[in-house]
Design a protein around this motif. Structure first.
Motif, PDB file in Angstrom:
ATOM      1  N   HIS A   1      43.377  46.411  35.947  1.00 39.77           N
ATOM      2  CA  HIS A   1      43.160  44.962  35.999  1.00 39.77           C
ATOM      3  C   HIS A   1      44.502  44.262  36.179  1.00 39.77           C
ATOM      4  O   HIS A   1      45.462  44.570  35.456  1.00 39.77           O
ATOM      5  CB  HIS A   1      42.554  44.446  34.694  1.00 39.77           C
ATOM      6  CG  HIS A   1      41.304  45.157  34.270  1.00 39.77           C
ATOM      7  ND1 HIS A   1      40.097  44.985  34.905  1.00 39.77           N
ATOM      8  CD2 HIS A   1      41.076  46.050  33.264  1.00 39.77           C
ATOM      9  CE1 HIS A   1      39.174  45.726  34.295  1.00 39.77           C
ATOM     10  NE2 HIS A   1      39.752  46.388  33.314  1.00 39.77           N
TER      11      HIS A   1
ATOM     12  N   ARG B   1      37.330  42.385  31.429  1.00 40.21           N
ATOM     13  CA  ARG B   1      37.618  41.245  32.307  1.00 40.21           C
ATOM     14  C   ARG B   1      37.236  39.924  31.623  1.00 40.21           C
ATOM     15  O   ARG B   1      37.965  38.940  31.696  1.00 40.21           O
ATOM     16  CB  ARG B   1      36.835  41.387  33.626  1.00 40.21           C
ATOM     17  CG  ARG B   1      37.402  42.467  34.556  1.00 40.21           C
ATOM     18  CD  ARG B   1      36.457  42.711  35.726  1.00 40.21           C
ATOM     19  NE  ARG B   1      36.158  41.494  36.452  1.00 40.21           N
ATOM     20  CZ  ARG B   1      36.868  41.011  37.476  1.00 40.21           C
ATOM     21  NH1 ARG B   1      37.918  41.674  37.919  1.00 40.21           N
ATOM     22  NH2 ARG B   1      36.537  39.884  38.068  1.00 40.21           N
TER      23      ARG B   1
ATOM     24  N   THR C   1      40.422  43.559  39.872  1.00 37.13           N
ATOM     25  CA  THR C   1      40.297  44.914  39.320  1.00 37.13           C
ATOM     26  C   THR C   1      40.303  45.946  40.445  1.00 37.13           C
ATOM     27  O   THR C   1      39.525  45.836  41.395  1.00 37.13           O
ATOM     28  CB  THR C   1      39.000  45.035  38.489  1.00 37.13           C
ATOM     29  OG1 THR C   1      39.063  44.074  37.432  1.00 37.13           O
ATOM     30  CG2 THR C   1      38.854  46.419  37.886  1.00 37.13           C
TER      31      THR C   1
END
Ligand code: SAM
Length: 262
Positions: free
Chosen positions: A257, A226, A239
């Motif tokens: 994601h 991330r 996510t």
């Protein structure tokens, strides 16, 4: 003679981004594809991505990890304009065949490594998908940043990147308790980590005819992935937990994601 997988004398030292083309040897790809039932896989994960893309009003999709074509075919069948890229010529040949077999689709295939995606693939897309735990093949942070920057550049201003990964945090943090076997297609294929450290997850794929194959992968932590996405410019990252057809545990086996460019 078909080429065999080659990991040398000390397989756990093979930690190279470019090694993936040698890991997906034809016999492994063939076996995998004939044992994993596309219909079953579509039931468990297919709609998740299609629904997501529809929700975002996506029309054009670049599948950067085509593999044997499972997602590209699902996308074409659902009416998305789809371009299918992969760094492995072997995979793309198989994907093209599968496209014809499954619904008579003519896949638009392009052989391209993510690190140089813009050189080989043209156009801008509403969405890029990188699915089936593919991003894990990149072994250096430089390569990961480069690949994400290439994905970012190929998206329209309001485009999205959908990228999934195995839940390596559970594997790294909980040690052997989480190193369970993953059964695909009933008991036909058993997938299990043979070796794990912060820089390598070596997975073993055991088939009913006793043959075994391996993939060496980088164990991406969820928050690290991330953070990289955010570093290269993605504005918002959501996510999701599991969607997969693996053994259910408290921890999801996969994360998905969804990163927004704008
Ligand atoms: N998405 C497919 C699926 O879910 O069945 C295939 C997943 S397979 C685990 C990973 C794919 O990523 C392989 O086809 C491999 O060739 C491709 N790949 C890995 N590293 C790559 C890179 N650096 N550039 C382009 N393709 C890559």
């Amino acid at each position: 003679m078909q080429p065999a997988q080659e990991f040398g004398d000390n397989p756990v030292e093979v930690r190279e981004t470019g090694h993936y083309t040698e890991e997906y040897v034809p016999s492994f790809v063939e076996k995998w594809d004939s044992l994993i039932d596309w219909e079953k896989r579509a039931e468990s994960e297919g709609n998740f991505f299609i629904d997501l893309l529809r929700k975002w009003g996506v029309k054009s999709v670049l599948d950067v990890a085509t593999g044997t074509g499972f997602h590209s075919v699902a996308l074409l069948s659902a009416g998305f304009e789809t371009v299918s890229a992969d760094g492995s010529a072997e995979m793309l040949a198989r994907a093209f065949e599968n496209g014809q077999k499954q619904g008579g689709h003519i896949l638009r295939v392009v052989q391209a490594d993510w690190r140089w995606l813009n050189r080989d693939v043209h156009g801008e897309y509403d969405a890029i998908v990188c699915l089936g735990n593919s991003f894990t093949h990149l072994f250096s942070e430089r390569d990961r940043r480069k690949a994400l920057a290439e994905f970012y550049a190929m998206l329209k201003h309001d485009g999205i990147l959908i990228l999934d990964q195995r839940n390596y945090d559970a594997m790294l943090d909980d040690g052997y308790t989480s190193k369970h076997q993953y059964y695909y297609c009933g008991d036909d294929v058993i997938v299990e980590p043979e070796y794990v450290d912060e820089g390598l997850c070596r997975m073993r794929y055991s088939f009913p005819d006793s043959s075994m194959y391996y993939l060496n992968m980088f164990p991406l932590r969820k928050d690290y992935t991330r953070r990289l996405m955010s570093d290269v410019g993605f504005q918002r990252i959501e996510t999701y937990g599991d969607f997969q057809h693996t053994y259910r545990r408290e921890q999801p086996d996969f994360f998905v994601h969804v990163a927004e460019k704008e």
